[in-house]
Design an enzyme around this catalytic site. Structure first.
Site, PDB file in Angstrom:
ATOM      1  N   ASP A  87      -2.206  -4.938  -0.158  1.00 40.59           N
ATOM      2  CA  ASP A  87      -1.762  -6.211   0.396  1.00 40.59           C
ATOM      3  C   ASP A  87      -2.553  -6.644   1.627  1.00 40.59           C
ATOM      4  O   ASP A  87      -2.915  -7.819   1.760  1.00 40.59           O
ATOM      5  CB  ASP A  87      -0.260  -6.198   0.700  1.00 40.59           C
ATOM      6  CG  ASP A  87       0.191  -5.027   1.563  1.00 40.59           C
ATOM      7  OD1 ASP A  87      -0.647  -4.197   1.975  1.00 40.59           O
ATOM      8  OD2 ASP A  87       1.414  -4.932   1.811  1.00 40.59           O
ATOM      9  N   GLN A 107       0.814  -1.207   0.000  1.00 42.24           N
ATOM     10  CA  GLN A 107       0.000   0.000   0.000  1.00 42.24           C
ATOM     11  C   GLN A 107       0.854   1.266   0.000  1.00 42.24           C
ATOM     12  O   GLN A 107       2.041   1.242   0.312  1.00 42.24           O
ATOM     13  CB  GLN A 107      -0.908   0.016   1.228  1.00 42.24           C
ATOM     14  CG  GLN A 107      -2.011  -1.022   1.206  1.00 42.24           C
ATOM     15  CD  GLN A 107      -2.945  -0.844   2.390  1.00 42.24           C
ATOM     16  OE1 GLN A 107      -2.939  -1.643   3.302  1.00 42.24           O
ATOM     17  NE2 GLN A 107      -3.739   0.224   2.374  1.00 42.24           N
TER      18      GLN A 107
END
Length: 477
Positions: free
Chosen positions: A220, A68
């Site tokens: 993720d 991220q």
């Protein structure tokens, strides 16, 4: 139509690919390729790693989950303007402080986008770039996240994203379901670059040149939640490069303290999350200092008593995100001649790492999020010393699912969802669906479970109190 789907996990350290049966979720094959270390990266290294792995030739659909917050800035020709600033790059910490003040304080940020900025977030990296690289900032036409860039590279089409990853930018509101263009412009010095279109959970992003369906993709942590099949009362503690604590929730959160990031998930719900910068590397760094391999480190930590003989480690080896101490360093408290042993230091490293995550559990509880058990995943979860200490430090039952690439599995599950076009993701057999909440959690094949007793609970509270006192003493709370 192929019965296979693929999930890609493009993390800080490597790319992983898993190929699964679209109906059952059974992993058919998998591969991995490393990334260079660092806090910046040329996105081409992610594509090169994926290309080295291959494995996608006969799949019907593919999904991408990636780290991220990373800033991927493109020009009008879709060329990268500068190497991507990754989530673990903390140069934008002063920018975060400035942005918080400019919008009206932490409460205003929590209300606007569910998250109070820290150096990890994309919005702070945009401010840093605007202030320090204005000529490059002037060239930026599109702002993407790592998963957005990889998905677009697969399809060759317009950049798209999903609500889960978009919620980690700091300029997309999970509760309103829209970009906050005013915040984006404020952060980027008045510039208004394009942002990816936000797709629905099962909405395809497009197809590859050979006709393989590409799903929306996600961040993720959202991928891991989808791969684990979280249900109410489950909290994931993931011990990778960073440490994360997150739970599925039916409504968005707005924590003005900044401890909880009010993210969206990959299913249409929400994923309140607490993140620490220091997790598995606390263990590996301490082991290296002691000259111990993983087995020897486990032996050392296991030979020390719970509480490490009074040693407390604040493991802020790379600064810290939660608490927000980007310039902090590690601190060892309580050192005496009678506890100066390798065993106690190893145990203190384990407990210090876990105490940072236990504070995350406390934050979720304070936000009225139920914590009935912890699903412990990530590389450090395979340490016996960590598995033994976790129930004591956390004070709740801990389940350690069979090791798997859960982020990639979640991306594959999303791909299967897009391929089927159904209302819900496919009902694969997932660790989060383990049944039974009794005095001992269920233990199906490949799943280790442990529950603290009364003595463990008291010891755990003492360890956490020492950690909190050390934090207050050394870093002002």
């Amino acid at each position: 139509m192929s019965r296979l789907v693929a999930g890609i996990d493009s993390s800080t350290q490597s790319t992983k690919v898993v190929v699964c049966d679209a109906e059952t979720g059974a992993v058919v094959r998998q591969g991995r390729a490393p990334h260079p270390e660092g806090t910046v990266a040329d996105p081409e290294v992610w594509w090169a790693a994926l290309s080295r792995i291959g494995l996608l030739d006969d799949v019907g659909a593919v999904g991408v989950a990636a780290q991220q917050h990373g800033l991927v800035a493109l020009d009008e020709d879709r060329q990268v303007v500068r190497p991507a600033l990754l989530w673990n790059d903390t140069r934008s910490a002063p920018a975060a402080t400035d942005l918080i003040s400019e919008l009206g304080g932490p409460g205003a940020w929590a209300e606007a986008v569910g998250t109070v900025p820290v150096a990890s977030l994309t919005v702070t990296k945009l401010r840093w770039m605007a202030e320090n690289e204005p000529e490059l900032a002037d060239r930026v036409s599109d702002v993407l996240l790592p998963h957005d860039w990889l998905t677009s590279r697969l399809t060759g089409g317009e950049p798209v994203t999903d609500r889960g990853d978009a919620s980690g930018t700091g300029y997309w509101s999970p509760r309103e379901g829209r970009y906050r263009e005013d915040i984006l412009a404020m952060a980027f010095g008045g510039r208004t670059p394009r942002t990816p279109r936000v797709l629905g959970p099962a909405e395809p992003a497009g197809t590859t040149l050979d006709g393989t369906l590409v799903s929306a993709g996600t961040g993720d942590n959202m991928g891991a939640a989808l791969g684990l099949g979280l249900r109410t009362g489950d909290v994931v503690v993931s011990l990778g490069t960073s440490g994360t604590v997150f739970a599925a929730a039916p409504r968005g959160s707005a924590d003005p303290t900044g401890t909880i990031a009010g993210f969206a998930d990959a299913t249409g719900g929400f994923l309140p999350l607490v993140c620490t910068l220091n997790a598995a590397r606390v263990i590996t760094s301490t082991a290296a200092m002691l000259g111990a391999d993983p087995a020897e480190f486990d032996r050392l930590a296991g030979a020390a008593p719970a509480g490490a003989g009074g040693l407390t480690l604040l493991p802020y080896l790379d600064g810290e995100r939660t608490p927000n101490l980007p310039d902090a360093s590690g601190t060892l408290v309580g050192l005496r001649r009678d506890n100066m042993t390798p065993e106690n230091l190893a145990r203190a490293a384990v407990e210090g790492m876990l105490c940072g995550l236990a504070a995350g559990l406390d934050a979720l509880r304070a936000a009225d999020i139920e914590v009935r058990r912890v699903l412990l995943i990530g590389g450090a979860a395979q340490s016996k010393a960590v598995r033994v200490a976790a129930p004591t430090v956390f004070g709740v039952p801990v389940v350690v699912p069979e090791p798997a690439e859960y982020v990639a599995v979640g991306a594959a599950r999303q791909a299967a969802w897009a391929l089927a076009g159904g209302a819900e993701p496919p009902a694969w057999h997932l660790p989060g669906s383990v049944s039974g909440w009794g005095s001992a959690p269920a233990e199906p094949d490949g799943v280790a479970a442990a529950e603290p007793d009364a003595a463990d609970a008291a010891t755990g509270e003492e360890i956490r109190q020492r950690h909190r006192a050390a934090l207050e003493q050394m870093h002002g709370g």
